[in-house]
Structure formats: C-alpha cells, structure tokens
Write a protein that holds these residues in place. Structure first.
Motif, PDB file in Angstrom:
ATOM      1  N   ALA A 145      81.380  10.605  57.890  1.00  0.00           N
ATOM      2  CA  ALA A 145      80.178  10.937  57.127  1.00  0.00           C
ATOM      3  C   ALA A 145      78.933  10.827  58.002  1.00  0.00           C
ATOM      4  O   ALA A 145      78.882  10.016  58.932  1.00  0.00           O
ATOM      5  CB  ALA A 145      80.050  10.012  55.924  1.00  0.00           C
ATOM      6  N   ASP A 146      77.939  11.648  57.709  1.00  0.00           N
ATOM      7  CA  ASP A 146      76.672  11.553  58.435  1.00  0.00           C
ATOM      8  C   ASP A 146      76.048  10.185  58.199  1.00  0.00           C
ATOM      9  O   ASP A 146      76.061   9.679  57.063  1.00  0.00           O
ATOM     10  CB  ASP A 146      75.703  12.642  57.959  1.00  0.00           C
ATOM     11  CG  ASP A 146      76.155  14.034  58.375  1.00  0.00           C
ATOM     12  OD1 ASP A 146      76.910  14.129  59.367  1.00  0.00           O
ATOM     13  OD2 ASP A 146      75.759  15.008  57.702  1.00  0.00           O
ATOM     14  N   PRO A 147      75.479   9.556  59.216  1.00  0.00           N
ATOM     15  CA  PRO A 147      74.894   8.220  59.057  1.00  0.00           C
ATOM     16  C   PRO A 147      73.753   8.220  58.040  1.00  0.00           C
ATOM     17  O   PRO A 147      73.017   9.194  57.917  1.00  0.00           O
ATOM     18  CB  PRO A 147      74.376   7.883  60.460  1.00  0.00           C
ATOM     19  CG  PRO A 147      75.154   8.771  61.377  1.00  0.00           C
ATOM     20  CD  PRO A 147      75.412  10.020  60.615  1.00  0.00           C
ATOM     21  N   VAL A 148      73.635   7.112  57.301  1.00  0.00           N
ATOM     22  CA  VAL A 148      72.550   6.957  56.330  1.00  0.00           C
ATOM     23  C   VAL A 148      71.582   5.859  56.742  1.00  0.00           C
ATOM     24  O   VAL A 148      70.449   5.812  56.260  1.00  0.00           O
ATOM     25  CB  VAL A 148      73.100   6.642  54.919  1.00  0.00           C
ATOM     26  CG1 VAL A 148      73.917   7.812  54.390  1.00  0.00           C
ATOM     27  CG2 VAL A 148      73.935   5.352  54.923  1.00  0.00           C
ATOM     28  N   ALA A 149      72.008   4.958  57.618  1.00  0.00           N
ATOM     29  CA  ALA A 149      71.145   3.863  58.063  1.00  0.00           C
ATOM     30  C   ALA A 149      70.280   4.341  59.229  1.00  0.00           C
ATOM     31  O   ALA A 149      70.602   5.315  59.908  1.00  0.00           O
ATOM     32  CB  ALA A 149      71.978   2.663  58.489  1.00  0.00           C
ATOM     33  N   SER A 150      69.183   3.616  59.434  1.00  0.00           N
ATOM     34  CA  SER A 150      68.264   3.962  60.519  1.00  0.00           C
ATOM     35  C   SER A 150      67.521   2.706  60.944  1.00  0.00           C
ATOM     36  O   SER A 150      67.654   1.652  60.303  1.00  0.00           O
ATOM     37  CB  SER A 150      67.271   5.021  60.036  1.00  0.00           C
ATOM     38  OG  SER A 150      66.291   4.426  59.196  1.00  0.00           O
ATOM     39  N   PRO A 151      66.708   2.786  61.990  1.00  0.00           N
ATOM     40  CA  PRO A 151      65.891   1.625  62.363  1.00  0.00           C
ATOM     41  C   PRO A 151      64.817   1.288  61.338  1.00  0.00           C
ATOM     42  O   PRO A 151      64.225   0.215  61.408  1.00  0.00           O
ATOM     43  CB  PRO A 151      65.257   2.062  63.695  1.00  0.00           C
ATOM     44  CG  PRO A 151      66.178   3.102  64.234  1.00  0.00           C
ATOM     45  CD  PRO A 151      66.675   3.831  63.040  1.00  0.00           C
ATOM     46  N   ASN A 152      64.543   2.185  60.393  1.00  0.00           N
ATOM     47  CA  ASN A 152      63.544   1.948  59.360  1.00  0.00           C
ATOM     48  C   ASN A 152      64.167   1.135  58.217  1.00  0.00           C
ATOM     49  O   ASN A 152      65.081   1.615  57.531  1.00  0.00           O
ATOM     50  CB  ASN A 152      63.007   3.278  58.835  1.00  0.00           C
ATOM     51  CG  ASN A 152      61.885   3.099  57.827  1.00  0.00           C
ATOM     52  OD1 ASN A 152      62.115   2.662  56.712  1.00  0.00           O
ATOM     53  ND2 ASN A 152      60.669   3.436  58.227  1.00  0.00           N
ATOM     54  N   ALA A 153      63.662  -0.073  57.994  1.00  0.00           N
ATOM     55  CA  ALA A 153      64.267  -0.972  57.009  1.00  0.00           C
ATOM     56  C   ALA A 153      64.167  -0.415  55.592  1.00  0.00           C
ATOM     57  O   ALA A 153      65.130  -0.507  54.812  1.00  0.00           O
ATOM     58  CB  ALA A 153      63.611  -2.343  57.087  1.00  0.00           C
ATOM     59  N   ASP A 154      63.018   0.142  55.215  1.00  0.00           N
ATOM     60  CA  ASP A 154      62.842   0.644  53.851  1.00  0.00           C
ATOM     61  C   ASP A 154      63.798   1.794  53.551  1.00  0.00           C
ATOM     62  O   ASP A 154      64.434   1.822  52.491  1.00  0.00           O
ATOM     63  CB  ASP A 154      61.394   1.101  53.631  1.00  0.00           C
ATOM     64  CG  ASP A 154      60.413  -0.061  53.605  1.00  0.00           C
ATOM     65  OD1 ASP A 154      60.850  -1.202  53.331  1.00  0.00           O
ATOM     66  OD2 ASP A 154      59.217   0.159  53.874  1.00  0.00           O
ATOM     67  N   ARG A 155      63.907   2.734  54.472  1.00  0.00           N
ATOM     68  CA  ARG A 155      64.812   3.873  54.240  1.00  0.00           C
ATOM     69  C   ARG A 155      66.270   3.422  54.212  1.00  0.00           C
ATOM     70  O   ARG A 155      67.081   3.937  53.433  1.00  0.00           O
ATOM     71  CB  ARG A 155      64.601   4.939  55.316  1.00  0.00           C
ATOM     72  CG  ARG A 155      63.303   5.712  55.156  1.00  0.00           C
ATOM     73  CD  ARG A 155      63.364   7.069  55.877  1.00  0.00           C
ATOM     74  NE  ARG A 155      63.449   6.899  57.317  1.00  0.00           N
ATOM     75  CZ  ARG A 155      62.393   6.853  58.124  1.00  0.00           C
ATOM     76  NH1 ARG A 155      61.171   6.957  57.612  1.00  0.00           N
ATOM     77  NH2 ARG A 155      62.533   6.719  59.427  1.00  0.00           N
ATOM     78  N   THR A 156      66.592   2.448  55.052  1.00  0.00           N
ATOM     79  CA  THR A 156      67.966   1.935  55.077  1.00  0.00           C
ATOM     80  C   THR A 156      68.306   1.255  53.757  1.00  0.00           C
ATOM     81  O   THR A 156      69.399   1.442  53.204  1.00  0.00           O
ATOM     82  CB  THR A 156      68.144   0.962  56.252  1.00  0.00           C
ATOM     83  OG1 THR A 156      67.924   1.667  57.475  1.00  0.00           O
ATOM     84  CG2 THR A 156      69.544   0.370  56.267  1.00  0.00           C
TER      85      THR A 156
END
Length: 346
Positions: A145-156
C-alpha cells in the motif's frame, strides 16, 4: 458526675466456675406479646445492618472507577522492550491516580498485542504514530500500500485515526516525546569531520558502512533514504542489528562509521557515540500516543488521565528513563513511579 464503680462479684465457691449459678426455679414460658416485641426488635436490627452494608458498599464503589465498558479494571499493554514497558507503567500509574484499577500485561510485539487491543482483552497501549499507521495501513490495504505516514505529526495522526476507528480503536492526543530511527557516529569521528547533521555527513564525501539490521538495505528510511535524501556514500550494511551493543561497539572501534539506533537510545554515551540530526526530516513522525479500545476505555476520564502524562513527557525524559533501566538496572515499575511522583502526576 463520674459513674460509680461496679459492685464486686461474690467469691467463687470451691469446685465451681467463677460465674456458675445455682439452679433456680424454672422460668415461665414467654408471653406471646413479649415474643412479638423481641421479634420486632430483631427485624429492626437486621434492617439496620442491611442499610449500613448497602451504604458502605456504595461508599466503596466511589473509591475505584469502573472501566467504561463495565469491566472491573483496565489492562495496559506493553511490548517486550524497555521503553514500551516503562511507558505502560506510566499509563497504569496515571490511570490508577484517576481511580481506575489498572494493570500491565507484557506482550512480545505489535503483531500480537494489536489484535488483543481490538478484541478488548487489552484496553490501552503506548504506540508510535507513524509506525502504527503503516502497520494498520498494511493490514487494511496490503503490504504494498502507498505510505500514509510522513514527517508531519498532524497529518500522520489524521491518517492513523482514519485507519484505527473502523477497528474499534481510538487514538488520543500525541505529545512531544518522539522515538524514531536515528543515526549516530563516534564522537571522535564527528569532531574529525565536523559533523552535526546527516547533511554534514553527506557533504563530507566519506564512504561509510552502516551497522544496522539487514533490512536497512531496502528500507526507504535507511540506506535508500541516506543516499537519496542526504547524498551519503553508503558502501555497505553490517547486519549487527538496530541499536544493539554489537552495532555500537563496531562504530566505537571504527569498523563501521554509522549506526542505526533510536532517538531515545540511553547507552550512546557508554560507547562514545553522538546522534547526527535528521535535518531534512527523513524519518516519519513517531510521536508516542496512547491508543485505546474505544468501547472499553474510550471515555473522557481515561483520556484526561493519559493526557496529563502526554503533555509532560518529553524525548529527553524517555531517554533518561531508559537509561535508568538499561544502564542502572532499575525496574520499569519503580522508574515510572519515581517519575510520576517527581512530576506531580500521582
């Protein structure tokens, strides 16, 4: 006026117990009215005892909260590594302070405790936002699956909540404490090449070997990320594990130049190592966040109790707590108890 002293008993007769009586004339049978009065008094006394028992039970119920789902207590899950055990004990401590009966259950890893959380056999776990988001993403959409997490805490966190809610899980507020992948070099190596950040290491044009797990070869946040994001010349991976003593010793001895560890590694000083800042934010936002079973632990009182800790706990605090267990050999429960007391949380 003080009461008069009781009259002394007559001396005992020889051969008889002190309180024996001489047989007297037989008593007449009690009259019906007297029997009724005695029965009434007995019933009244029994009623009083029942009322007192009910009142005491009600008072006792107020001393310890029932879990939201009607369970007798809350079970806090812990993975099988130091930091997870410490944070689980911290959670249990603040929940106990809030009036819940809380206990800690150690389970080896996420693959085992996450299904237990969904089923309600575990009520609360300390989690890592980005890591859990990708774990649930893979469960829902497959390993590719395409990743959903990122370095941005709020979006993660938003992505994590979208994945958690259909599974009956509630993601609470995340705090400042972060434990994510990090890279360290020896203090001497950093001084020699003027290194403070991973960008500095890329600009130094040094060829390095990374002490890490063998999966570092293909993980986007390890070798591929170091090369693509920072331009670091990685000549190979030394598969000694993530943050193990063997990995750190290899960097200390100069066999390897870079070690994959975590931001809360409490033993770097022992090996003369220092972290290099992830200044381009290669790593995802693995803020520590409480995740609860929505049915059994999803009410506001549980959230308020855990949020008191979340607002206080920092990455530096976690590192120090890990050090007390891993280096000083204290027990996670004792370390957690001391921290909560020092911070005024219990």
């Amino acid at each position: 006026m003080p009461a008069l002293p009781p009259l002394p008993l007559p001396p005992a007769l020889p051969g008889k117990p002190p309180c024996s009586r001489r047989p007297g004339p037989a008593r007449a049978p009690a009259r019906p009215r007297a029997r009724a009065r005695r029965a009434g008094r007995a019933l009244a006394l029994a009623g009083l005892c029942t009322a007192l028992t009910t009142a005491l039970t009600a008072c006792g119920a107020g001393l310890e909260e029932q879990a939201p789902g009607g369970k007798g207590g809350l079970v806090v899950g812990s993975a099988g590594f130091t930091e997870s055990q410490i944070v689980a004990e911290l959670y249990a401590g603040v929940l106990s302070k809030a009036g819940f009966r809380a206990s800690v259950k150690k389970v080896k890893n996420r693959e085992l405790y996450e299904p237990e959380l969904e089923k309600g056999r575990i009520d609360v776990v300390p989690e890592y936002a980005a890591t859990l988001a990708e774990f649930l993403n893979a469960k829902a959409h497959g390993p590719d699956a395409d990743p959903v997490a990122s370095p941005n805490a709020d979006r993660t966190l938003q992505a994590l909540r979208r994945l958690a809610e259909p599974r009956g899980l509630k993601v609470l507020e995340a705090g400042r404490a972060v434990d994510q992948n990090a890279f360290a070099v020896s203090r001497d190596y950093a001084a020699k090449h003027h290194l403070k950040t991973l960008t500095d290491l890329g600009k130094s044009k040094q060829r390095i070997t990374v002490a890490a797990g063998d999966e570092c070869e293909t993980r986007p946040f390890c070798r591929p990320g170091l090369e693509k994001t920072y331009g670091i010349d990685v000549r190979g991976i030394d598969p000694k594990g993530v943050g193990t003593a063997q990995s750190k010793q290899a960097v200390k001895d100069g066999k390897d130049q870079l070690v994959l560890t975590t931001t809360t590694d409490a033993t770097l000083d022992q090996f003369g190592l220092v972290l290099l800042e992830d200044d381009k934010r290669l790593q995802n936002a693995d803020n520590i966040v409480p995740v609860v079973n929505a049915k059994d632990a999803g009410d506001a009182k549980v959230a308020r109790a855990l949020d008191r800790l979340t607002r206080v706990l920092t990455t530096e605090d976690l590192t120090e707590l890990n050090r007390k267990v891993d280096r000083d050999r204290l027990k996670p429960h004792d370390v957690a108890e001391q921290y909560l007391s020092r911070k005024g949380l219990v």
